[in-house]
Write an enzyme that holds these catalytic residues in place. Structure first.
Site, PDB file in Angstrom:
ATOM      1  N   ARG A 153       0.872  -1.451   0.385  1.00 22.53           N
ATOM      2  CA  ARG A 153       0.173  -0.086  -0.219  1.00 22.53           C
ATOM      3  C   ARG A 153       0.706   0.836  -0.130  1.00 22.53           C
ATOM      4  O   ARG A 153       0.961   2.258   1.275  1.00 22.53           O
ATOM      5  CB  ARG A 153      -0.971  -0.312   1.169  1.00 22.53           C
ATOM      6  CG  ARG A 153      -2.546  -0.691   1.187  1.00 22.53           C
ATOM      7  CD  ARG A 153      -3.181  -0.465   0.318  1.00 22.53           C
ATOM      8  NE  ARG A 153      -4.443  -1.443   0.716  1.00 22.53           N
ATOM      9  CZ  ARG A 153      -5.369  -1.329   0.816  1.00 22.53           C
ATOM     10  NH1 ARG A 153      -5.553  -0.154   1.779  1.00 22.53           N
ATOM     11  NH2 ARG A 153      -6.156  -3.057   1.042  1.00 22.53           N
ATOM     12  N   ARG A 168      -3.432   6.480   0.401  1.00 24.13           N
ATOM     13  CA  ARG A 168      -4.399   8.188   0.933  1.00 24.13           C
ATOM     14  C   ARG A 168      -3.659   8.626   1.536  1.00 24.13           C
ATOM     15  O   ARG A 168      -3.830   9.744   2.307  1.00 24.13           O
ATOM     16  CB  ARG A 168      -5.553   7.203   1.948  1.00 24.13           C
ATOM     17  CG  ARG A 168      -6.406   7.299   1.376  1.00 24.13           C
ATOM     18  CD  ARG A 168      -8.093   6.811   1.781  1.00 24.13           C
ATOM     19  NE  ARG A 168      -7.608   5.312   1.601  1.00 24.13           N
ATOM     20  CZ  ARG A 168      -8.192   4.388   2.938  1.00 24.13           C
ATOM     21  NH1 ARG A 168      -9.527   5.170   3.169  1.00 24.13           N
ATOM     22  NH2 ARG A 168      -7.394   2.708   3.066  1.00 24.13           N
ATOM     23  N   ARG A 206      -7.435  11.033  -6.462  1.00 19.00           N
ATOM     24  CA  ARG A 206      -8.736  10.352  -6.175  1.00 19.00           C
ATOM     25  C   ARG A 206     -10.430  11.407  -5.980  1.00 19.00           C
ATOM     26  O   ARG A 206     -11.115  10.780  -6.484  1.00 19.00           O
ATOM     27  CB  ARG A 206      -8.539   9.789  -4.620  1.00 19.00           C
ATOM     28  CG  ARG A 206      -9.460   9.133  -3.905  1.00 19.00           C
ATOM     29  CD  ARG A 206      -9.511   7.917  -4.319  1.00 19.00           C
ATOM     30  NE  ARG A 206     -10.434   7.112  -3.461  1.00 19.00           N
ATOM     31  CZ  ARG A 206     -11.723   7.669  -2.980  1.00 19.00           C
ATOM     32  NH1 ARG A 206     -12.355   8.103  -3.962  1.00 19.00           N
ATOM     33  NH2 ARG A 206     -12.340   6.383  -2.521  1.00 19.00           N
ATOM     34  N   ASP A 233      -6.336  -3.348  -7.160  1.00 19.80           N
ATOM     35  CA  ASP A 233      -7.549  -4.030  -6.199  1.00 19.80           C
ATOM     36  C   ASP A 233      -6.991  -5.653  -6.223  1.00 19.80           C
ATOM     37  O   ASP A 233      -7.335  -5.793  -7.416  1.00 19.80           O
ATOM     38  CB  ASP A 233      -8.328  -2.796  -5.424  1.00 19.80           C
ATOM     39  CG  ASP A 233      -8.566  -3.458  -3.992  1.00 19.80           C
ATOM     40  OD1 ASP A 233      -8.073  -3.153  -3.393  1.00 19.80           O
ATOM     41  OD2 ASP A 233      -9.619  -5.175  -3.700  1.00 19.80           O
ATOM     42  N   TYR A 254     -14.218 -12.386   0.627  1.00 17.86           N
ATOM     43  CA  TYR A 254     -14.997 -11.094   0.123  1.00 17.86           C
ATOM     44  C   TYR A 254     -16.185 -11.218  -0.899  1.00 17.86           C
ATOM     45  O   TYR A 254     -17.055 -10.288  -0.292  1.00 17.86           O
ATOM     46  CB  TYR A 254     -13.827 -10.452  -0.503  1.00 17.86           C
ATOM     47  CG  TYR A 254     -13.196  -9.507   0.537  1.00 17.86           C
ATOM     48  CD1 TYR A 254     -12.798  -8.172   1.355  1.00 17.86           C
ATOM     49  CD2 TYR A 254     -11.633  -9.747   0.137  1.00 17.86           C
ATOM     50  CE1 TYR A 254     -12.168  -7.898   2.454  1.00 17.86           C
ATOM     51  CE2 TYR A 254     -10.826  -9.340   1.798  1.00 17.86           C
ATOM     52  CZ  TYR A 254     -11.435  -7.955   2.429  1.00 17.86           C
ATOM     53  OH  TYR A 254     -10.267  -7.580   3.000  1.00 17.86           O
TER      54      TYR A 254
HETATM   55  O1  CP3 Z   1       0.069  -1.701  -2.398  1.00 20.00           O
HETATM   56  C1  CP3 Z   1      -0.376  -0.640  -3.208  1.00 20.00           C
HETATM   57  O2  CP3 Z   1      -0.060   0.039  -3.341  1.00 20.00           O
HETATM   58  C2  CP3 Z   1      -1.572  -1.734  -4.336  1.00 20.00           C
HETATM   59  C3  CP3 Z   1      -1.939  -1.493  -4.233  1.00 20.00           C
HETATM   60  C4  CP3 Z   1      -3.081  -2.356  -3.616  1.00 20.00           C
HETATM   61  C5  CP3 Z   1      -4.280  -2.042  -3.411  1.00 20.00           C
HETATM   62  N1  CP3 Z   1      -5.322  -2.596  -2.482  1.00 20.00           N
HETATM   63  C6  CP3 Z   1      -5.152  -0.333  -2.842  1.00 20.00           C
HETATM   64  C7  CP3 Z   1      -6.320   0.657  -2.541  1.00 20.00           C
HETATM   65  C8  CP3 Z   1      -3.086  -3.330  -3.516  1.00 20.00           C
HETATM   66  C9  CP3 Z   1      -1.773  -4.617  -3.609  1.00 20.00           C
HETATM   67  C10 CP3 Z   1      -4.425  -3.669  -2.319  1.00 20.00           C
HETATM   68  C11 CP3 Z   1      -5.102  -5.115  -1.942  1.00 20.00           C
HETATM   69  C12 CP3 Z   1      -5.877  -5.251  -0.925  1.00 20.00           C
HETATM   70  N2  CP3 Z   1      -7.189  -4.870  -1.404  1.00 20.00           N
HETATM   71  C13 CP3 Z   1      -6.092  -6.398   0.102  1.00 20.00           C
HETATM   72  C14 CP3 Z   1      -4.633  -7.301   0.327  1.00 20.00           C
HETATM   73  C15 CP3 Z   1      -4.117  -6.589   1.142  1.00 20.00           C
HETATM   74  C16 CP3 Z   1      -4.175  -6.142   2.516  1.00 20.00           C
HETATM   75  O3  CP3 Z   1      -4.381  -5.018   3.134  1.00 20.00           O
HETATM   76  O4  CP3 Z   1      -4.506  -7.031   3.142  1.00 20.00           O
HETATM   77  C17 CP3 Z   1      -7.107  -6.853   0.334  1.00 20.00           C
HETATM   78  C18 CP3 Z   1      -7.859  -7.141   1.268  1.00 20.00           C
HETATM   79  C19 CP3 Z   1      -7.591  -5.685   0.060  1.00 20.00           C
HETATM   80  C20 CP3 Z   1      -9.418  -5.349  -0.327  1.00 20.00           C
HETATM   81  C21 CP3 Z   1      -9.622  -3.643  -0.277  1.00 20.00           C
HETATM   82  N3  CP3 Z   1      -9.278  -2.551  -0.964  1.00 20.00           N
HETATM   83  C22 CP3 Z   1      -9.431  -3.070   0.677  1.00 20.00           C
HETATM   84  C23 CP3 Z   1     -10.314  -4.059   2.414  1.00 20.00           C
HETATM   85  C24 CP3 Z   1      -9.855  -2.214   1.444  1.00 20.00           C
HETATM   86  C25 CP3 Z   1     -10.838  -0.756   1.553  1.00 20.00           C
HETATM   87  C26 CP3 Z   1     -10.042  -0.457   3.163  1.00 20.00           C
HETATM   88  C27 CP3 Z   1      -9.332   0.684   2.759  1.00 20.00           C
HETATM   89  O5  CP3 Z   1      -8.135   0.573   2.964  1.00 20.00           O
HETATM   90  O6  CP3 Z   1      -9.618   1.714   2.375  1.00 20.00           O
HETATM   91  C28 CP3 Z   1      -9.897  -1.944  -0.208  1.00 20.00           C
HETATM   92  C29 CP3 Z   1      -9.604  -0.119  -1.083  1.00 20.00           C
HETATM   93  C30 CP3 Z   1      -7.945   0.526  -1.628  1.00 20.00           C
HETATM   94  N4  CP3 Z   1      -7.265  -0.614  -1.732  1.00 20.00           N
HETATM   95  C31 CP3 Z   1      -7.570   1.795  -1.510  1.00 20.00           C
HETATM   96  C32 CP3 Z   1      -6.285   1.755  -2.014  1.00 20.00           C
HETATM   97  C33 CP3 Z   1      -5.271   2.557  -1.803  1.00 20.00           C
HETATM   98  C34 CP3 Z   1      -8.529   2.670  -0.785  1.00 20.00           C
HETATM   99  C35 CP3 Z   1      -9.776   3.370  -1.958  1.00 20.00           C
HETATM  100  C36 CP3 Z   1      -9.351   4.716  -1.457  1.00 20.00           C
HETATM  101  O7  CP3 Z   1     -10.434   5.155  -1.075  1.00 20.00           O
HETATM  102  O8  CP3 Z   1      -9.147   5.544  -2.220  1.00 20.00           O
END
Ligand code: CP3
Length: 344
Positions: A23, A27, A36, A73, A152
């Site tokens: 990540r 944000r 965003r 994602d 999920y």
């Molecule tokens: O790592 C990176 O920078 C690359 C991008 C990336 C995202 N999600 C962007 C994202 C990666 C590799 C993921 C993986 C991901 N997504 C996982 C596995 C890793 C982990 O954290 O356990 C999981 C379980 C998800 C599912 C997911 N996506 C959730 C639960 C959420 C909401 C929670 C949150 O952090 O907002 C997301 C949204 C998400 N994925 C965001 C980002 C940057 C936030 C989106 C936003 O509101 O701008």
């Protein structure tokens, strides 16, 4: 092969170790929040190659990380198979719960190539940008591991304990096995296309691997992961896989021995010394600074970082967090961490 992260994946130790963060785009970066806000939604960002490529590169420019991870994602695969997906602000992903054979049969693998095409285009753009401006940075493609994606889908979104997928494992194993099998095949197709578009390694995120008892862990975590890695290696022998079976504890040894991962990501709870004993030295390790120590900064950041570096001296090692960067992290702390690791 000059790129430090690829050298580690190919069995050469590199010190100071290469560093990137799960990540690392997101944000906590003002430049991410600005894009965003203009795009309106996360899904729009992830499916617009121009924007997704720019966001992928933001942290590489700012911090000089050794890897760029594709901005996307893990839930893009179910979305591309036709399973509805929205991201609600402050609530995370929401999708229809998959609970019946009819729900499973509604998924359509034929949709994947066209629906995922913007992701492959993002990979091509980032790959080209790295070739021009960041020649030592490795491009990492990724997918969710089948089990975590199934968590999920069955739950219908996030959960503290993913009780529904565990219930399904006992009450309707045929349905869960069918879903995992479909996701396994889709994941191979999706990752192979990312590699063909320019990803130099791929990572499988299995964030919820650790919620299963051992027998089910073997069936739904180890076996599908082994299938994905074996199929990729057969199609694209040069590509190594990083696997992140979060919270898998003592199952980590068996997981590593069976799946064929070239590198295993350690979560925050794993003692690096114990991991070094459990995992053969030919397998690279990645991790595992507490994201909250990074957010805290100062002496906490310094002491937690040096403990990990000390434990990993003489190992094939990639520095990372034990889970993703949290949004409240001050970007200066990330710059400080890179400095600390590069001074090792
Ligand atoms: O790592 C990176 O920078 C690359 C991008 C990336 C995202 N999600 C962007 C994202 C990666 C590799 C993921 C993986 C991901 N997504 C996982 C596995 C890793 C982990 O954290 O356990 C999981 C379980 C998800 C599912 C997911 N996506 C959730 C639960 C959420 C909401 C929670 C949150 O952090 O907002 C997301 C949204 C998400 N994925 C965001 C980002 C940057 C936030 C989106 C936003 O509101 O701008």
């Amino acid at each position: 092969m000059a790129k430090p992260l690829l050298r580690v994946l190919n069995g050469e130790s590199v010190w100071p170790p290469p560093i990137w963060l799960m990540r690392q785009a997101g944000r906590y970066l003002p430049e991410y929040r600005a894009i965003r806000a203009k795009a309106g939604s996360f899904l729009k960002l992830a499916t617009t190659p121009e924007l997704a490529a720019e966001i992928t590169l933001q942290p590489v420019r700012r911090f000089g990380f050794d890897a760029a991870i594709l901005f996307s994602d893990i839930l893009i695969v179910p979305w591309a198979l036709g399973h509805g997906l929205t991201f609600r602000d402050g609530e995370g992903p929401v999708m229809p719960p998959l609970r019946t054979a009819a729900d499973l049969h509604a998924l359509d693998s034929a949709r994947l190539p066209a629906a995922a095409a913007p992701v492959y285009e993002t990979v091509r753009r980032v790959s080209q940008a790295l070739r021009s401006n960041h020649q030592s940075t490795t491009l990492i493609g990724f997918a969710g591991a089948p089990f975590t994606v199934a968590c999920y889908m069955v739950e219908g979104g996030g959960s503290k304990d993913f009780a529904e997928v565990r219930r399904l494992a006992y009450t309707n194993p045929t349905l869960l096995a069918g879903l995992i099998s479909l996701l396994t095949e889709a994941t191979v197709t999706y990752l192979a296309a990312q590699i063909e578009a320019g990803a130099e390694t791929v990572m499988l995120f299995d964030s919820w691997a650790g919620i299963l008892p051992p027998s089910l862990f073997r069936t739904y975590v180890i076996q599908p992961t082994r299938q994905v890695i074996t199929a990729l290696a057969a199609r694209l022998p040069a590509c190594k896989t990083i696997a992140f079976p979060r919270l898998s504890g003592l199952m980590l040894g068996e997981y590593t021995a069976t799946t064929g991962a070239a590198c295993v990501g350690l979560d925050t709870s794993t003692d690096p010394h114990a991991a070094c004993r459990l995992i053969p030295p030919s397998i690279a390790l990645q991790g595992n600074l507490d994201p909250l120590a990074l957010a805290a900064g100062g002496s906490a950041l310094q002491s937690q970082t040096s403990a990990i570096l000390d434990a990993m001296t003489n190992r094939l090692f990639i520095f990372n967090l034990g889970h993703g960067v949290v949004p409240e992290t001050p970007p200066e702390h990330v710059a400080r961490l890179v400095e600390l690791v590069r001074a090792a």
